[in-house]
Design a protein around this motif. Structure first.
Motif, PDB file in Angstrom:
ATOM      1  N   LEU A   1       0.795  -1.228   0.000  1.00 36.91           N
ATOM      2  CA  LEU A   1       0.000   0.000   0.000  1.00 36.91           C
ATOM      3  C   LEU A   1       0.830   1.282   0.000  1.00 36.91           C
ATOM      4  O   LEU A   1       0.526   2.188  -0.769  1.00 36.91           O
ATOM      5  CB  LEU A   1      -0.987  -0.019   1.164  1.00 36.91           C
ATOM      6  CG  LEU A   1      -2.080  -1.085   1.001  1.00 36.91           C
ATOM      7  CD1 LEU A   1      -2.785  -1.340   2.306  1.00 36.91           C
ATOM      8  CD2 LEU A   1      -3.047  -0.669  -0.088  1.00 36.91           C
ATOM      9  N   PRO A   2       1.870   1.411   0.822  1.00 36.36           N
ATOM     10  CA  PRO A   2       2.696   2.622   0.721  1.00 36.36           C
ATOM     11  C   PRO A   2       3.493   2.619  -0.585  1.00 36.36           C
ATOM     12  O   PRO A   2       4.003   1.583  -1.017  1.00 36.36           O
ATOM     13  CB  PRO A   2       3.644   2.533   1.928  1.00 36.36           C
ATOM     14  CG  PRO A   2       3.007   1.570   2.864  1.00 36.36           C
ATOM     15  CD  PRO A   2       2.277   0.593   1.986  1.00 36.36           C
TER      16      PRO A   2
ATOM     17  N   TYR B   1      -4.363   4.905   1.799  1.00 38.29           N
ATOM     18  CA  TYR B   1      -4.156   5.192   3.216  1.00 38.29           C
ATOM     19  C   TYR B   1      -5.279   4.570   4.057  1.00 38.29           C
ATOM     20  O   TYR B   1      -5.016   3.916   5.066  1.00 38.29           O
ATOM     21  CB  TYR B   1      -4.087   6.702   3.457  1.00 38.29           C
ATOM     22  CG  TYR B   1      -4.221   7.078   4.907  1.00 38.29           C
ATOM     23  CD1 TYR B   1      -3.165   6.893   5.796  1.00 38.29           C
ATOM     24  CD2 TYR B   1      -5.423   7.586   5.403  1.00 38.29           C
ATOM     25  CE1 TYR B   1      -3.297   7.210   7.140  1.00 38.29           C
ATOM     26  CE2 TYR B   1      -5.557   7.906   6.738  1.00 38.29           C
ATOM     27  CZ  TYR B   1      -4.497   7.719   7.604  1.00 38.29           C
ATOM     28  OH  TYR B   1      -4.633   8.030   8.936  1.00 38.29           O
ATOM     29  N   PHE B   2      -6.537   4.764   3.650  1.00 36.20           N
ATOM     30  CA  PHE B   2      -7.668   4.199   4.394  1.00 36.20           C
ATOM     31  C   PHE B   2      -7.602   2.679   4.430  1.00 36.20           C
ATOM     32  O   PHE B   2      -7.909   2.051   5.450  1.00 36.20           O
ATOM     33  CB  PHE B   2      -9.004   4.662   3.812  1.00 36.20           C
ATOM     34  CG  PHE B   2      -9.340   6.092   4.125  1.00 36.20           C
ATOM     35  CD1 PHE B   2      -9.107   6.635   5.376  1.00 36.20           C
ATOM     36  CD2 PHE B   2      -9.897   6.905   3.155  1.00 36.20           C
ATOM     37  CE1 PHE B   2      -9.425   7.952   5.667  1.00 36.20           C
ATOM     38  CE2 PHE B   2     -10.219   8.230   3.422  1.00 36.20           C
ATOM     39  CZ  PHE B   2      -9.985   8.751   4.682  1.00 36.20           C
TER      40      PHE B   2
ATOM     41  N   LEU C   1      -6.852  -2.261   7.448  1.00 31.75           N
ATOM     42  CA  LEU C   1      -6.377  -3.642   7.386  1.00 31.75           C
ATOM     43  C   LEU C   1      -5.076  -3.908   8.150  1.00 31.75           C
ATOM     44  O   LEU C   1      -4.844  -5.046   8.573  1.00 31.75           O
ATOM     45  CB  LEU C   1      -6.174  -4.068   5.930  1.00 31.75           C
ATOM     46  CG  LEU C   1      -7.399  -4.075   5.036  1.00 31.75           C
ATOM     47  CD1 LEU C   1      -7.012  -4.498   3.627  1.00 31.75           C
ATOM     48  CD2 LEU C   1      -8.478  -4.994   5.600  1.00 31.75           C
ATOM     49  N   HIS C   2      -4.224  -2.894   8.306  1.00 33.23           N
ATOM     50  CA  HIS C   2      -2.875  -3.167   8.805  1.00 33.23           C
ATOM     51  C   HIS C   2      -2.398  -2.309   9.976  1.00 33.23           C
ATOM     52  O   HIS C   2      -1.513  -2.732  10.723  1.00 33.23           O
ATOM     53  CB  HIS C   2      -1.861  -2.999   7.663  1.00 33.23           C
ATOM     54  CG  HIS C   2      -2.149  -3.845   6.484  1.00 33.23           C
ATOM     55  ND1 HIS C   2      -1.985  -5.209   6.484  1.00 33.23           N
ATOM     56  CD2 HIS C   2      -2.626  -3.521   5.253  1.00 33.23           C
ATOM     57  CE1 HIS C   2      -2.323  -5.691   5.302  1.00 33.23           C
ATOM     58  NE2 HIS C   2      -2.716  -4.691   4.544  1.00 33.23           N
TER      59      HIS C   2
ATOM     60  N   GLN D   1       1.046  -1.246  14.761  1.00 31.24           N
ATOM     61  CA  GLN D   1       1.240  -0.531  16.024  1.00 31.24           C
ATOM     62  C   GLN D   1       1.427  -1.503  17.183  1.00 31.24           C
ATOM     63  O   GLN D   1       2.255  -1.289  18.065  1.00 31.24           O
ATOM     64  CB  GLN D   1       0.057   0.402  16.286  1.00 31.24           C
ATOM     65  CG  GLN D   1       0.040   1.589  15.358  1.00 31.24           C
ATOM     66  CD  GLN D   1      -1.218   2.422  15.502  1.00 31.24           C
ATOM     67  OE1 GLN D   1      -2.110   2.103  16.276  1.00 31.24           O
ATOM     68  NE2 GLN D   1      -1.293   3.493  14.722  1.00 31.24           N
ATOM     69  N   ARG D   2       0.692  -2.584  17.164  1.00 30.71           N
ATOM     70  CA  ARG D   2       0.810  -3.598  18.214  1.00 30.71           C
ATOM     71  C   ARG D   2       2.206  -4.236  18.192  1.00 30.71           C
ATOM     72  O   ARG D   2       2.813  -4.483  19.236  1.00 30.71           O
ATOM     73  CB  ARG D   2      -0.279  -4.663  18.043  1.00 30.71           C
ATOM     74  CG  ARG D   2      -0.541  -5.475  19.271  1.00 30.71           C
ATOM     75  CD  ARG D   2      -1.829  -6.308  19.212  1.00 30.71           C
ATOM     76  NE  ARG D   2      -2.214  -6.798  17.903  1.00 30.71           N
ATOM     77  CZ  ARG D   2      -3.229  -6.294  17.160  1.00 30.71           C
ATOM     78  NH1 ARG D   2      -3.935  -5.288  17.602  1.00 30.71           N
ATOM     79  NH2 ARG D   2      -3.522  -6.808  15.982  1.00 30.71           N
TER      80      ARG D   2
END
Length: 100
Positions: A35-36, A67-68, A73-74, A79-80
């Protein structure tokens, strides 16, 4: 172009380990989502001595939809991962920007 920026203040004791892990593990995992469109990692040079080092991790997205999709989804998983690896050794905040 949409720029998703996360600013991290990382404890000096884990700075090298954190930086290595980000470059060799975390960012490649994020990019593998497809995605990025690109990324940058920058060290802040003008900061107060707060017992840590500040970094900016920037992810470029071609469109807001990308971005959305990343967020839905990720983002929570990513972050976790960093919180599990470096709990209580950093603080962060996110900003979302676009080309003017």
């Amino acid at each position: 172009m949409i720029l998703y920026n996360t600013t991290y203040s990382v404890a000096n004791e884990v700075e090298r380990e954190w930086l290595h892990w980000m470059k060799t593990n975390h960012i490649p995992t994020i990019l593998a989502t497809g995605l990025p469109a690109g990324h940058k990692m920058l060290r802040l040079l003008t900061e107060l001595d707060n017992g840590g080092t500040t970094f900016s991790v920037q992810l470029d997205f071609n469109a807001m939809e990308d971005y959305f999709t990343y967020q839905s989804l990720h983002a929570d998983t990513m972050q976790r991962r960093i919180h599990d690896r470096f709990a209580n050794q950093f603080v962060s905040f996110d900003t979302l920007l676009e080309d003017a």
